[in-house]
Design a protein around this motif. Sequence first.
Motif, short mmCIF file in Angstrom:
data_model
loop_
_atom_site.label_atom_id
_atom_site.label_comp_id
_atom_site.label_asym_id
_atom_site.label_seq_id
_atom_site.Cartn_x
_atom_site.Cartn_y
_atom_site.Cartn_z
N ARG A 1 0.83 -1.22 0.00
CA ARG A 1 0.00 0.00 0.00
C ARG A 1 0.86 1.26 0.00
NH1 ARG A 1 -3.03 -3.25 4.10
NH2 ARG A 1 -4.85 -4.10 3.00
N GLN A 2 2.08 1.15 0.45
CA GLN A 2 2.97 2.30 0.50
C GLN A 2 3.84 2.44 -0.74
OE1 GLN A 2 5.14 2.08 4.25
NE2 GLN A 2 3.30 1.38 5.31
N THR A 3 3.65 1.56 -1.73
CA THR A 3 4.46 1.59 -2.94
C THR A 3 3.99 2.72 -3.85
OG1 THR A 3 4.80 -0.81 -2.82
CG2 THR A 3 5.24 0.28 -4.94
N PRO A 4 4.82 3.73 -4.11
CA PRO A 4 4.42 4.83 -4.98
C PRO A 4 4.18 4.34 -6.41
CG PRO A 4 6.38 5.40 -3.70
CD PRO A 4 6.17 3.93 -3.54
N LYS A 5 3.32 5.05 -7.11
CA LYS A 5 3.00 4.65 -8.48
C LYS A 5 4.23 4.61 -9.37
CE LYS A 5 -0.12 5.55 -12.38
NZ LYS A 5 -0.78 4.23 -12.36
N ALA A 6 5.13 5.59 -9.23
CA ALA A 6 6.32 5.62 -10.07
C ALA A 6 7.17 4.37 -9.87
CB ALA A 6 7.15 6.87 -9.76
N HIS A 7 7.28 3.90 -8.65
CA HIS A 7 8.05 2.68 -8.36
C HIS A 7 7.36 1.48 -8.99
CE1 HIS A 7 10.67 4.18 -4.86
NE2 HIS A 7 10.08 5.25 -5.39
N PHE A 8 6.04 1.39 -8.80
CA PHE A 8 5.28 0.26 -9.32
C PHE A 8 5.37 0.21 -10.84
CE2 PHE A 8 1.56 -2.10 -10.65
CZ PHE A 8 1.43 -3.09 -9.70
N VAL A 9 5.21 1.35 -11.49
CA VAL A 9 5.21 1.41 -12.95
C VAL A 9 6.58 1.01 -13.50
CG1 VAL A 9 5.10 2.98 -14.92
CG2 VAL A 9 3.34 3.07 -13.16
N ALA A 10 7.65 1.55 -12.95
CA ALA A 10 8.99 1.23 -13.45
C ALA A 10 9.31 -0.24 -13.25
CB ALA A 10 10.03 2.10 -12.75
N ALA A 11 8.94 -0.78 -12.10
CA ALA A 11 9.22 -2.18 -11.82
C ALA A 11 8.37 -3.09 -12.71
CB ALA A 11 8.96 -2.48 -10.35
N MET A 12 7.12 -2.71 -12.97
CA MET A 12 6.27 -3.50 -13.84
C MET A 12 6.79 -3.45 -15.28
SD MET A 12 3.64 -5.53 -14.01
CE MET A 12 2.38 -5.30 -12.74
N ASN A 13 7.23 -2.29 -15.74
CA ASN A 13 7.81 -2.19 -17.08
C ASN A 13 9.04 -3.08 -17.20
OD1 ASN A 13 5.89 -0.36 -17.93
ND2 ASN A 13 7.17 1.44 -17.53
N ASN A 14 9.80 -3.17 -16.14
CA ASN A 14 10.97 -4.03 -16.10
C ASN A 14 10.60 -5.48 -16.41
OD1 ASN A 14 13.64 -5.01 -15.31
ND2 ASN A 14 12.72 -5.54 -13.34
N LEU A 15 9.43 -5.90 -15.92
CA LEU A 15 8.95 -7.27 -16.19
C LEU A 15 8.33 -7.40 -17.58
CD1 LEU A 15 7.22 -8.26 -12.82
CD2 LEU A 15 9.60 -8.50 -13.49
#
Length: 261
Positions: free
Chosen positions: A171-185
């Motif tokens: 819940r504390q994961t910022p959108k920018a972190h989530f998006v970059a990490a998801m793009n990585n996958l």
Amino acid sequence: MPIAELNHQGIYFEDSGGSGPALILAHGFLMDSRMFDAQVQALAPAFRVIRWDARGFGRTRWDGKPFDLYDSAADCIALLDHLGIRQAVVGGMSQGGYCALRVALRYPDRVRALVLMSTRGTIDEPEVRAGYLQTRDLWGTPGATENIIQFLAGGIIGDSRFHSPWLDRWRQTPKAHFVAAMNNLIDRDDIRPRLGDIRCPAIVFHGTDDTGIPPSEGELLHKSLPGSTRLVLVPGAAHAANMTHPDALNPPLVEFLRAHA
């Protein structure tokens, strides 16, 4: 906190220390190095266990720039250099397994053996990729994020007894972190044609109830790696089998490390 300034990132890591053979572990998507608590408890001090937080997750200070799995592989090697370790067993769960495979492809002389948990050597099917894209775009949207978290908890962790404290961290994961990490996958390259080039010993673990990456992918990975000595299917485990079913996973892991570390 143990932070190493590597590749313009502040990489958080923990090192069990000691003179035993080194094993370095990379975590899965949305997780962090704490998911390997049960492995450290089982392996140290006979083995020196190093675990680290990937860019965008945990306690690593990420620079906010896009990254890919080869950047993660470079972080892994830089951390080994920082610790003065020439060669190690390299392991990872899911996203961490993608990283470990690319470490083996790009830096084969640094890898003594591979430990691959709930991962694959292929890219995602179009419908799976489409689902990831939708999840990425909805993250941070009021209402949708909590639904995503609950869905991912079932798929990644499975057993609700292990959900805390992970859900609060997510819940504390910022959108920018989530998006970059998801793009990585999502944007990872297809290395299946190159798996035959990885000659070091390997062991593959996979939960029988894994819906994130089906067990058939673990079987394919085992068959595709010339040095894979064993496929361990963990009965009843979802994606994070190492965390929820350590009693089934740790004994064959110890046996493998004693033979190849």
